[in-house]
Design a protein around this motif. Structure first.
Motif, PDB file in Angstrom:
ATOM      1  N   UNK A  28     -74.692 -21.908 -12.426  1.00  0.00           N
ATOM      2  CA  UNK A  28     -74.796 -23.296 -11.478  1.00  0.00           C
ATOM      3  C   UNK A  28     -75.376 -24.352 -12.396  1.00  0.00           C
ATOM      4  N   UNK A  29     -74.658 -25.544 -11.982  1.00  0.00           N
ATOM      5  CA  UNK A  29     -75.129 -26.549 -12.720  1.00  0.00           C
ATOM      6  C   UNK A  29     -75.816 -27.708 -11.739  1.00  0.00           C
ATOM      7  N   UNK A  30     -76.960 -28.453 -12.301  1.00  0.00           N
ATOM      8  CA  UNK A  30     -77.703 -29.463 -11.295  1.00  0.00           C
ATOM      9  C   UNK A  30     -78.388 -28.830 -10.494  1.00  0.00           C
ATOM     10  N   UNK A  31     -79.103 -27.600 -10.663  1.00  0.00           N
ATOM     11  CA  UNK A  31     -80.012 -26.999  -9.730  1.00  0.00           C
ATOM     12  C   UNK A  31     -81.242 -27.581  -9.850  1.00  0.00           C
ATOM     13  N   UNK A  32     -81.524 -28.171  -8.593  1.00  0.00           N
ATOM     14  CA  UNK A  32     -83.063 -29.023  -8.347  1.00  0.00           C
ATOM     15  C   UNK A  32     -83.808 -28.221  -7.326  1.00  0.00           C
TER      16      UNK A  32
END
Length: 82
Positions: A28-32
């Motif tokens: 997953x990308x951009x997990x915050x």
């Protein structure tokens, strides 16, 4: 997106899921953020993986027990202090 076929049934399973997310194992990308939430339409609890705009990237259903008792684990994460 919530995967209907996968339900996290124990705190150990929740911990493992959190470790995989924290380590980037799901791609997953951009997990915050990660949060426990309930579905608005049916009240079913799930763990949500969120991006920087609080959009749902991935969700997994959890049992009521995991929802009730896993809040500290989600809040603090699984990484142990050095």
């Amino acid at each position: 997106m919530i995967d209907d076929n996968k339900v996290i049934e124990t705190l150990d399973e929740l911990s493992e899921f959190l470790r995989v997310v924290e380590n980037g194992g799901l791609g997953l990308e951009n997990v915050t953020g990660i949060a426990l939430a309930t579905n608005n339409s049916n009240g079913r609890p799930f763990v949500a993986v969120l991006d920087d705009k609080h959009q749902l990237l991935l969700g997994r259903w959890v049992t009521q027990d995991v929802f009730d008792n896993g809040k500290d684990l989600v809040r603090k994460g699984t990484k142990k202090p050095h």
